[in-house]
Enzyme design. Structure first.
Site, PDB file in Angstrom:
ATOM      1  N   GLN A  78      -0.434  -5.302   8.036  1.00  0.00           N
ATOM      2  CA  GLN A  78      -0.073  -4.526   6.852  1.00  0.00           C
ATOM      3  C   GLN A  78       0.637  -5.421   5.836  1.00  0.00           C
ATOM      4  OE1 GLN A  78       0.940  -0.618   7.492  1.00  0.00           O
ATOM      5  NE2 GLN A  78       1.119  -0.248   5.314  1.00  0.00           N
ATOM      6  N   PHE A  79      -0.157  -6.037   4.959  1.00  0.00           N
ATOM      7  CA  PHE A  79       0.412  -6.935   3.946  1.00  0.00           C
ATOM      8  C   PHE A  79       1.325  -6.194   2.982  1.00  0.00           C
ATOM      9  CE2 PHE A  79      -3.203  -5.308   1.627  1.00  0.00           C
ATOM     10  CZ  PHE A  79      -2.782  -5.295   0.303  1.00  0.00           C
ATOM     11  N   THR A  80       1.163  -4.875   2.863  1.00  0.00           N
ATOM     12  CA  THR A  80       1.977  -4.112   1.907  1.00  0.00           C
ATOM     13  C   THR A  80       3.447  -4.066   2.305  1.00  0.00           C
ATOM     14  OG1 THR A  80       1.453  -2.001   2.977  1.00  0.00           O
ATOM     15  CG2 THR A  80       0.031  -2.700   1.154  1.00  0.00           C
TER      16      THR A  80
END
Length: 145
Positions: A78-80
């Site tokens: 989850q890069f967010t």
């Protein structure tokens, strides 16, 4: 490295309607990686996750680890988690590691976690995923290294 851990009674991740990972009791781990991450951060996080005592014992105290309850991990990239929304209305993701850096780090983290946790399921790196979970407690921790 940032990790959002949720204790779950069950969790599942799907890509285009296909289940890529499913667990019962355990941890759902949302994992974000940044430019400076390396072996030290990955190993520390794998050890921390495997050793956390977040499951209730007979006296209803959080005293048991994954291994004590036969739990598993469902890991979702989850890069967010590295999104910065302080300015404007659209977050910046400049602090998130690019895929050419993040993919090997993610795969190494999975390998380190699998050395410590008997069952590790995953999503699909970079894919649009649907994550379904039943948060148990709820128990949610933010871990960063």
């Amino acid at each position: 490295m940032r990790l959002l851990l949720q204790r779950v009674s069950r969790a599942e991740v799907r890509v285009a309607g296909r289940t890529t990972g499913r667990i019962g009791v355990g941890f759902l781990l949302l994992v974000g990686l940044t430019h400076g991450d390396g072996e030290d951060q990955l190993a520390w996080m794998a050890e921390k996750v495997a050793g956390l005592r977040l499951f209730s014992d007979a006296e209803e105290k959080m005293n048991l680890a994954l291994s004590d309850v036969g739990g598993a991990c469902l890991v979702v990239s989850q890069f967010t988690l590295y999104g910065d929304a302080q300015k404007g209305r659209r977050p910046s993701f400049l602090d998130a590691a690019r895929p050419d850096v993040a993919i090997p780090l993610y795969e190494r983290f999975l390998a380190l976690l699998r050395e410590r946790v008997p069952r590790v399921e995953t999503g699909e790196f970079g894919a649009m995923m649907e994550v379904e979970l039943v948060n148990d407690g709820p128990v949610t921790l933010w871990l960063e290294r």
